[in-house]
Scaffold this active site. Structure first.
Site, PDB file in Angstrom:
ATOM      1  N   ASP A 175      23.379 -62.457 -10.011  1.00 39.98           N
ATOM      2  CA  ASP A 175      24.351 -62.745 -11.076  1.00 39.98           C
ATOM      3  C   ASP A 175      24.847 -61.197 -11.495  1.00 39.98           C
ATOM      4  O   ASP A 175      25.894 -61.147 -12.643  1.00 39.98           O
ATOM      5  CB  ASP A 175      22.745 -63.427 -12.307  1.00 39.98           C
ATOM      6  CG  ASP A 175      22.409 -64.277 -12.270  1.00 39.98           C
ATOM      7  OD1 ASP A 175      22.884 -65.338 -11.242  1.00 39.98           O
ATOM      8  OD2 ASP A 175      21.116 -64.993 -12.291  1.00 39.98           O
ATOM      9  N   ASN A 271      27.149 -61.458 -20.783  1.00 37.59           N
ATOM     10  CA  ASN A 271      25.168 -61.976 -21.531  1.00 37.59           C
ATOM     11  C   ASN A 271      25.071 -61.339 -22.751  1.00 37.59           C
ATOM     12  O   ASN A 271      25.288 -61.759 -23.708  1.00 37.59           O
ATOM     13  CB  ASN A 271      24.831 -60.921 -20.140  1.00 37.59           C
ATOM     14  CG  ASN A 271      24.328 -62.248 -19.303  1.00 37.59           C
ATOM     15  OD1 ASN A 271      24.855 -63.499 -19.377  1.00 37.59           O
ATOM     16  ND2 ASN A 271      23.374 -61.709 -18.612  1.00 37.59           N
TER      17      ASN A 271
END
Length: 430
Positions: A175, A271
């Protein structure tokens, strides 16, 4: 490009890119910038920088890089598409690709070389690779790979701007590679195809075993995408730099005030933005404003402001709910709050949040953006957060809904428990 970037024209020396006969195949990029991201574009008026008044947040751009765009769906209702109907299309066939490889991972050397050879030799594409990736001795010293490597266009993330020259991105790793890819593009982001070659892989749905057929499908444009919203974050310093007062013998006495210029930096965050107490043993004490109104003071270890994509990262570990990436929202999650009633909340994507140190704060705070660019926040500094109009178009393996629930099940083991037995009737007992 942000107004703090200094741009000068630098000619190509890559014959693959400009069609010339220049020596070698490396790239000295056309735009060079200082990585300050200090102010918004000087060509944009202040009114253009105001946030949208819609609580759904700004309408995201639907062009991604120089050639990709969202396929128009005439059945769109209220400008909110059914997630399963979001499809990628190309204005022109893609010719260039940025390959991002996780650094210092020997297990990725073979996939990286195999992929790059396929892209350059079979698909005849222009491949962009960071210089620091090619500095790996296992790559630089591979004579068999040198012919392919000489065709690469190289760049440095802190100096060169490739925003208008990459048609799509391929990530090899976990990720973190997708988060890093997002950080390279402060405005429109090309479509991202992420292969699961890391540890968790919540954001990387593709398996490398069948990369050729999957790549062919992407190049043809017959794929689903999910628009992962980002946060536009502006950090405004109060203009006075802290300087330590030092005695002649070199002993630090106290922190003094020094004159300085007003400083601002802007970031695109995929994020989360994390504000925490840093190395201090005191509680962090920060005020949280929403559209100019003080809504609460966070007293605890800190606060997380996350996108729906980031809701399954640090936020979920701090007790937040998980939000599908297509939901237009911003999540606010306290970190170990000193209160029994402070629960995570979800606010509309169109609001503007501001975080500042409370006047009663005993210490400074620290802020980071997707785990990077960590810096200290002092009294008078402010962090302004809203939804960006530049999302990350992430290519799906199947579709946005199916991929997300599969990631919940496979990566986070969501709702895993032993099945309950059915009741046994009296007849069955005998």
């Amino acid at each position: 490009m942000d107004g703090g970037d200094e741009v000068e024209a630098v000619s190509y020396c890559c014959s693959t890119c400009d069609g010339g006969d220049g020596h070698g195949r490396t790239l000295s990029l056309h735009t060079r910038k200082t990585r300050s991201l200090s102010t918004s574009s000087s060509s944009t008026s202040s009114s253009d920088n105001r946030r949208t008044q819609s609580l759904h947040g700004p309408s995201p751009v639907t062009t991604f890089g120089p050639k990709a765009c969202m396929l128009h769906n005439p059945n769109t209702i209220m400008h909110i598409q059914d997630p399963a109907s979001q499809r990628l299309t190309w204005n022109k066939p893609p010719k260039s690709v940025l390959v991002i490889k996780k650094i210092r991972d020997a297990g990725l050397l073979k996939p990286f070389k195999e992929l790059c050879t396929f892209l350059t030799e079979v698909k005849n594409m222009i491949v962009y690779v960071e210089r620091k990736v090619l500095e790996d001795p296992a790559i630089a010293g591979d004579d068999a790979f040198r012919t392919t490597m000489n065709k690469f266009c190289t760049f440095s993330d802190d100096l060169d701007d490739i925003s208008n020259y990459v048609d799509f991105i391929i990530c090899l790793g976990g990720d973190g590679t997708l988060l890093y890819a997002s950080s390279l593009f402060q405005e429109s982001v090309p479509p991202v195809m992420a292969f699961h070659l890391g540890s968790l892989g919540f954001l990387t749905p593709f398996n490398f075993d069948t990369y050729q057929s999957q790549l062919n499908q992407v190049i043809e444009g017959n794929v689903s995408i999910v628009l992962r919203s980002r946060l536009r974050v502006r950090v405004q310093k109060d203009g006075r730099e802290k300087m330590a007062k030092v005695e002649e013998n070199g002993v630090i006495l106290t922190n003094g005030e020094g004159e300085g210029m007003h400083k601002a930096a802007q970031y695109q965050v995929l994020n989360e933005v994390v504000v925490d107490r840093g190395p201090s043993s005191y509680l962090s004490n920060v005020d949280l404003f929403l559209d100019g109104h003080l809504i609460t003071t966070v007293q605890g270890d800190g606060v997380i402001v996350s996108t729906p994509t980031g809701s399954t990262a640090y936020a979920v570990a701090a007790g937040a709910s998980m939000i599908h990436p297509n939901v237009p929202a911003i999540m606010i999650t306290p970190i170990c709050p000193h209160s029994l009633s402070f629960r995570p909340i979800v606010v509309p994507a169109g609001v503007e949040l501001k975080i500042m140190l409370s006047s009663e704060a005993r210490n400074t705070a620290w802020v980071s953006f997707d785990g990077r660019k960590r810096q200290e926040i002092c009294h008078g500094d402010s962090i302004t957060i809203t939804t960006s109009c530049f999302p990350v178009p992430s290519i799906c393996f199947r579709d946005p809904v199916t991929d997300w629930f599969e990631s919940l099940a496979q990566c986070l083991h969501w709702n895993v428990r032993k099945k309950q037995h059915h009741l046994v009737s009296e007849e069955e007992e005998f």
